[in-house]
Write an enzyme that holds these catalytic residues in place. Sequence first.
Site, PDB file in Angstrom:
ATOM      1  N   SER A   1      -2.913  -6.914  -1.936  1.00  0.00           N
ATOM      2  CA  SER A   1      -2.260  -7.918  -2.781  1.00  0.00           C
ATOM      3  C   SER A   1      -1.685  -7.866  -3.564  1.00  0.00           C
ATOM      4  O   SER A   1      -0.717  -7.625  -4.784  1.00  0.00           O
ATOM      5  CB  SER A   1      -2.189  -9.549  -1.925  1.00  0.00           C
ATOM      6  OG  SER A   1      -2.676  -9.762  -2.469  1.00  0.00           O
TER       7      SER A   1
ATOM      8  N   GLY B   1      -4.897  -7.166   4.219  1.00  0.00           N
ATOM      9  CA  GLY B   1      -5.831  -7.936   4.284  1.00  0.00           C
ATOM     10  C   GLY B   1      -6.850  -6.348   4.935  1.00  0.00           C
ATOM     11  O   GLY B   1      -7.710  -6.380   6.153  1.00  0.00           O
ATOM     12  N   SER B   2      -6.318  -5.234   4.430  1.00  0.00           N
ATOM     13  CA  SER B   2      -7.437  -3.971   4.416  1.00  0.00           C
ATOM     14  C   SER B   2      -8.569  -3.965   3.443  1.00  0.00           C
ATOM     15  O   SER B   2      -9.828  -3.900   3.761  1.00  0.00           O
ATOM     16  CB  SER B   2      -6.348  -2.511   3.796  1.00  0.00           C
ATOM     17  OG  SER B   2      -6.479  -2.759   2.958  1.00  0.00           O
ATOM     18  N   GLY B   3      -8.747  -5.110   2.402  1.00  0.00           N
ATOM     19  CA  GLY B   3     -10.144  -4.844   1.805  1.00  0.00           C
ATOM     20  C   GLY B   3     -10.052  -4.050   1.057  1.00  0.00           C
ATOM     21  O   GLY B   3     -11.054  -3.889  -0.596  1.00  0.00           O
ATOM     22  N   LEU B   4      -8.825  -3.317   0.139  1.00  0.00           N
ATOM     23  CA  LEU B   4      -8.598  -2.730  -0.611  1.00  0.00           C
ATOM     24  C   LEU B   4      -7.848  -3.622  -1.540  1.00  0.00           C
ATOM     25  O   LEU B   4      -7.420  -2.706  -2.802  1.00  0.00           O
ATOM     26  CB  LEU B   4      -8.188  -1.578  -0.247  1.00  0.00           C
ATOM     27  CG  LEU B   4      -8.608  -0.850   0.993  1.00  0.00           C
ATOM     28  CD1 LEU B   4      -7.706   0.556   1.545  1.00  0.00           C
ATOM     29  CD2 LEU B   4      -9.934  -0.144   0.273  1.00  0.00           C
ATOM     30  N   GLY B   5      -7.458  -4.991  -1.860  1.00  0.00           N
ATOM     31  CA  GLY B   5      -7.264  -5.606  -2.588  1.00  0.00           C
ATOM     32  C   GLY B   5      -5.440  -5.076  -2.668  1.00  0.00           C
ATOM     33  O   GLY B   5      -5.160  -5.110  -3.724  1.00  0.00           O
TER      34      GLY B   5
ATOM     35  N   ASP C   1      -9.483  -7.419  -8.673  1.00  0.00           N
ATOM     36  CA  ASP C   1      -7.887  -6.847  -7.663  1.00  0.00           C
ATOM     37  C   ASP C   1      -7.681  -6.174  -9.280  1.00  0.00           C
ATOM     38  O   ASP C   1      -6.661  -5.021  -8.659  1.00  0.00           O
ATOM     39  CB  ASP C   1      -7.797  -7.572  -6.954  1.00  0.00           C
ATOM     40  CG  ASP C   1      -9.097  -7.415  -5.312  1.00  0.00           C
ATOM     41  OD1 ASP C   1      -9.615  -6.813  -5.640  1.00  0.00           O
ATOM     42  OD2 ASP C   1      -8.493  -8.054  -4.497  1.00  0.00           O
TER      43      ASP C   1
ATOM     44  N   GLU D   1      -0.716 -14.878  -9.584  1.00  0.00           N
ATOM     45  CA  GLU D   1      -1.168 -14.775  -7.484  1.00  0.00           C
ATOM     46  C   GLU D   1      -2.040 -15.392  -7.740  1.00  0.00           C
ATOM     47  O   GLU D   1      -1.712 -16.155  -6.456  1.00  0.00           O
ATOM     48  CB  GLU D   1      -1.868 -13.558  -7.714  1.00  0.00           C
ATOM     49  CG  GLU D   1      -2.134 -13.240  -6.104  1.00  0.00           C
ATOM     50  CD  GLU D   1      -2.980 -11.970  -5.989  1.00  0.00           C
ATOM     51  OE1 GLU D   1      -3.672 -11.329  -4.435  1.00  0.00           O
ATOM     52  OE2 GLU D   1      -3.339 -11.270  -6.775  1.00  0.00           O
TER      53      GLU D   1
END
Length: 356
Positions: free
Chosen positions: A110, A104-108, A154, A142
């Site tokens: 998952s 959930g950090s916004g860096l892709g 991502d 995904e």
Amino acid sequence: MVIRGRAPLRVSFGGGGTDVAPFCVEQGGAIIGSTINKYAYCSIVPREDDQIIVHSLDFDMTVKYNAKENFVYDGRLDLVTAALKAMDINQGCEVYLQCDAPAGSGLGTSSTVMVSLLTAMARWKGVEMDAYRLADLAYQVEREDLKIDGGYQDQYAATFGGINFIEFHGRNNVVVNPLRIKKDILHELQYNLLLCYTGNIHVSANIIKDQVKNYEKKDAFDAMCEVKALAYAMKDELLKGNLHSFGKLLDYGWQSKKRMSSKITNPQIDELYDEAIKAGALGGKLLGAGGGGYLLMYCPYNVKHKVAARMEQMGGQLADWNFELRGAQSWIADENRWGYHEVKVHLPNGDYEFRL
């Protein structure tokens, strides 16, 4: 034997959200972004039995399967379950997962974990996959198998690595355009960017659902079109080396993206962003779908320290980072080579022996 996979996390500069259907299918999406030197890692240790044991080092969680039984999605490390199923893993192994940024950090994160899993499994099985096939498989697992809402960028960013301009026209029509940026420009860009963790963890699927729901609304649709146009503009300015223009366009993109969904930002993020602008930043954006995670700000070198100080005063956590121009990689580590008992060195004045 240990098989390792590694894939880099990414920062998106512009075009975020246009890689999500139905917009990318009907209008065509465009993203500009880069991978950074933060990674998702996967380690696979083959076993002699049928047990598959998965360890998430970040969540301190262990899940066990049997390779001969049907894999079931039960909410516990389903990303791994889906990857095992997609790669038809029918032999026992231990899997270790670790990521340099929180979910959930916004860096892709998952999608990058998924890419690292698949590239390690492909190496183990001896399956040759080019970058497009690997990215598409990561997307399939995904988005389609697990039905996790989101776009394409991502998986492709983590697989290809580097600074890319990616165009999306649906699943079977994705084109990755690597950007050849002069080293001087690249160094200056990195020096002028600040990466700040806001402390909030967002749930991107909820934000993306809201964005898709708003697709039929004129203002949200117009905002998506503008975000796409800005991605093209940012690509042009970056290639020309017009970095301050690039920084200002980040602000345009952020203002436009906020019109796509009311869930993209919140008062805390808005205040942090506004204070960074007041301190001298030219522009920036929240990374990922929105709602929390990392904030990226462009600051001229002579005010960067002021912006950094103000963001820390506001509770932001600055991250040390750099660009990573390589994509997903895999390798094999032979643990037997590490079992030394003694090391000997012969020098002119005598022999030395070190017992370990």
